[in-house]
Design an enzyme around this catalytic site. Structure first.
Site, mmCIF file in Angstrom:
data_model
loop_
_atom_site.group_PDB
_atom_site.id
_atom_site.type_symbol
_atom_site.label_atom_id
_atom_site.label_comp_id
_atom_site.label_asym_id
_atom_site.label_seq_id
_atom_site.Cartn_x
_atom_site.Cartn_y
_atom_site.Cartn_z
ATOM 1 N N TYR A 1 -34.641 24.155 15.467
ATOM 2 C CA TYR A 1 -33.903 23.108 14.748
ATOM 3 C C TYR A 1 -32.813 22.504 15.634
ATOM 4 O O TYR A 1 -32.734 21.281 15.788
ATOM 5 C CB TYR A 1 -33.290 23.716 13.486
ATOM 6 C CG TYR A 1 -32.568 22.733 12.602
ATOM 7 C CD1 TYR A 1 -33.265 21.768 11.892
ATOM 8 C CD2 TYR A 1 -31.176 22.766 12.462
ATOM 9 C CE1 TYR A 1 -32.602 20.872 11.061
ATOM 10 C CE2 TYR A 1 -30.503 21.881 11.634
ATOM 11 C CZ TYR A 1 -31.228 20.932 10.934
ATOM 12 O OH TYR A 1 -30.561 20.044 10.110
ATOM 13 N N LYS B 1 -32.572 18.691 16.938
ATOM 14 C CA LYS B 1 -31.473 17.801 16.533
ATOM 15 C C LYS B 1 -30.641 17.349 17.744
ATOM 16 O O LYS B 1 -30.045 16.268 17.727
ATOM 17 C CB LYS B 1 -30.598 18.489 15.478
ATOM 18 C CG LYS B 1 -31.297 18.683 14.119
ATOM 19 C CD LYS B 1 -31.640 17.362 13.424
ATOM 20 C CE LYS B 1 -32.114 17.583 11.989
ATOM 21 N NZ LYS B 1 -32.459 16.326 11.294
HETATM 22 P P1 NAD Z 1 -34.117 18.225 1.635
HETATM 23 O O1 NAD Z 1 -34.583 19.032 2.830
HETATM 24 O O2 NAD Z 1 -33.698 18.958 0.411
HETATM 25 O O3 NAD Z 1 -35.206 17.162 1.260
HETATM 26 C C1 NAD Z 1 -36.041 16.708 2.250
HETATM 27 C C2 NAD Z 1 -36.883 15.576 1.712
HETATM 28 O O4 NAD Z 1 -37.732 15.245 2.780
HETATM 29 C C3 NAD Z 1 -37.755 15.942 0.524
HETATM 30 O O5 NAD Z 1 -37.612 14.967 -0.477
HETATM 31 C C4 NAD Z 1 -39.162 15.923 1.125
HETATM 32 O O6 NAD Z 1 -40.155 15.521 0.209
HETATM 33 C C5 NAD Z 1 -38.993 14.931 2.249
HETATM 34 N N1 NAD Z 1 -39.976 15.039 3.291
HETATM 35 C C6 NAD Z 1 -40.476 16.173 3.845
HETATM 36 N N2 NAD Z 1 -41.436 15.883 4.738
HETATM 37 C C7 NAD Z 1 -41.535 14.521 4.772
HETATM 38 C C8 NAD Z 1 -42.357 13.615 5.471
HETATM 39 N N3 NAD Z 1 -43.303 14.046 6.327
HETATM 40 N N4 NAD Z 1 -42.185 12.281 5.262
HETATM 41 C C9 NAD Z 1 -41.262 11.848 4.379
HETATM 42 N N5 NAD Z 1 -40.472 12.659 3.662
HETATM 43 C C10 NAD Z 1 -40.592 13.985 3.861
HETATM 44 O O7 NAD Z 1 -32.978 17.293 2.133
HETATM 45 P P2 NAD Z 1 -31.655 17.589 2.954
HETATM 46 O O8 NAD Z 1 -31.298 19.045 2.972
HETATM 47 O O9 NAD Z 1 -30.699 16.601 2.412
HETATM 48 O O10 NAD Z 1 -32.041 17.243 4.462
HETATM 49 C C11 NAD Z 1 -32.222 15.912 4.862
HETATM 50 C C12 NAD Z 1 -31.908 15.802 6.326
HETATM 51 O O11 NAD Z 1 -30.569 16.233 6.546
HETATM 52 C C13 NAD Z 1 -32.786 16.649 7.245
HETATM 53 O O12 NAD Z 1 -33.062 15.915 8.428
HETATM 54 C C14 NAD Z 1 -31.901 17.839 7.556
HETATM 55 O O13 NAD Z 1 -32.226 18.433 8.783
HETATM 56 C C15 NAD Z 1 -30.553 17.162 7.606
HETATM 57 N N6 NAD Z 1 -29.414 18.058 7.436
HETATM 58 C C16 NAD Z 1 -29.330 18.831 6.329
HETATM 59 C C17 NAD Z 1 -28.275 19.699 6.206
HETATM 60 C C18 NAD Z 1 -28.134 20.602 5.002
HETATM 61 O O14 NAD Z 1 -27.354 21.562 5.072
HETATM 62 N N7 NAD Z 1 -28.841 20.331 3.908
HETATM 63 C C19 NAD Z 1 -27.278 19.763 7.203
HETATM 64 C C20 NAD Z 1 -27.405 18.943 8.319
HETATM 65 C C21 NAD Z 1 -28.479 18.089 8.434
#
Ligand code: NAD
Length: 244
Positions: A146, A150
């Site tokens: 990851y 990133k």
């Molecule tokens: P999440 O992981 O809960 O939801 C992810 C969404 O992505 C879902 O709706 C899923 O259906 C969709 N998805 C998965 N595969 C897909 C594809 N091939 N095409 C289109 N959509 C797809 O959401 P989150 O936790 O808000 O994470 C979103 C982003 O934020 C990610 O890139 C994650 O790495 C990043 N992020 C999250 C956090 C955290 O702590 N949650 C922290 C830093 C960064």
């Protein structure tokens, strides 16, 4: 109405940070294309003003190109899709590496490549890429694939910003801390002791709590808006103090 007259597209908008970004941008007057691979999650947009929900798998290059080039004037692209693999380099598999780099990095490259010609033709655009504190900013335990993927998002962001800085295109990344989203909940529940896992996630947040998705949305609205007109090639941490 800070985004009146702007059109935005968000990937992975079915839940979590993507959904919060769609709702915040729509509330500021943008027309927002909310896309996600899971059509069921998009039902939650039924009746929401200014939002058009469309199924899009960002691992499908042709589908990305078709949708993005069908939008007459795309001003804002928020590449939000991403996946977290757990484990150190000793746990990594090539399959997990490929999946993460395809979803977390390659999909951003495809979407930007599809969006740029239109943005350049109409004189500008703002691209926002989802990175993370866990990237080139900070190493975290058991986030080998990851964090590496990133970090690549940060490089991608700066490269695009550098190439198009004089052509009206801005490209920035955001780096959230730990956000209480459905996928984080799934990850917590996959531990033998979910309560302890949640405590451990909270313990790495200096504010002593996780973020809510709506607390990440304002930086996306800012980067989408003309208020950020002089900002490009940067990584904006919204992390509850993880980078202090
Ligand atoms: P999440 O992981 O809960 O939801 C992810 C969404 O992505 C879902 O709706 C899923 O259906 C969709 N998805 C998965 N595969 C897909 C594809 N091939 N095409 C289109 N959509 C797809 O959401 P989150 O936790 O808000 O994470 C979103 C982003 O934020 C990610 O890139 C994650 O790495 C990043 N992020 C999250 C956090 C955290 O702590 N949650 C922290 C830093 C960064």
């Amino acid at each position: 109405m800070r985004l009146k007259g702007k059109t935005a597209l968000v990937t992975a908008a079915g839940q979590g940070i993507g959904r919060a970004a769609v709702m915040a941008m729509a509330a500021e007057g943008a027309q927002v294309w909310a896309t996600d691979v899971n059509p069921k999650l998009l039902d939650s947009y039924d009746g929401v003003q200014n939002v058009r929900a469309v199924t899009l798998d960002v691992l499908d290059k042709a589908a990305i190109g078709k949708l993005i080039t069908s939008i007459p004037k795309l001003d804002v692209l928020f590449n939000c899709a991403g996946f977290v693999h757990n484990g150190s380099i000793l746990d990594a598999t090539d399959a997990d590496w490929d999946f993460a780099f395809n979803l977390n990095v390659r999909a951003q490259y495809w979407a930007i490549q599809a969006a740029l010609p239109g943005m350049l033709a109409h004189g500008g655009g703002s691209i926002i890429n989802m990175a993370s504190v866990c990237s080139s900013l900070k190493g975290l335990p058991n986030r080998f694939i990851y964090g590496t993927s990133k970090a690549a998002v940060v490089g991608l962001t700066k490269s695009v910003a550098a190439d198009f800085v004089a052509k009206g295109i801005r490209c920035n990344a955001i780096a959230p801390g730990t956000v209480d989203t459905p996928s984080l909940g799934d990850r917590i529940n996959s531990y033998a002791d979910p309560a302890e896992a949640r405590r451990n996630f909270i313990a790495r947040q200096p504010m002593g709590r996780l973020a809510q998705a709506h607390e990440i949305a304002p930086i996306i609205v800012y980067l989408a808006s003309d208020e950020s007109v002089f900002a490009t090639g940067q990584v904006f941490s919204v992390d509850g103090g993880m980078m202090i």
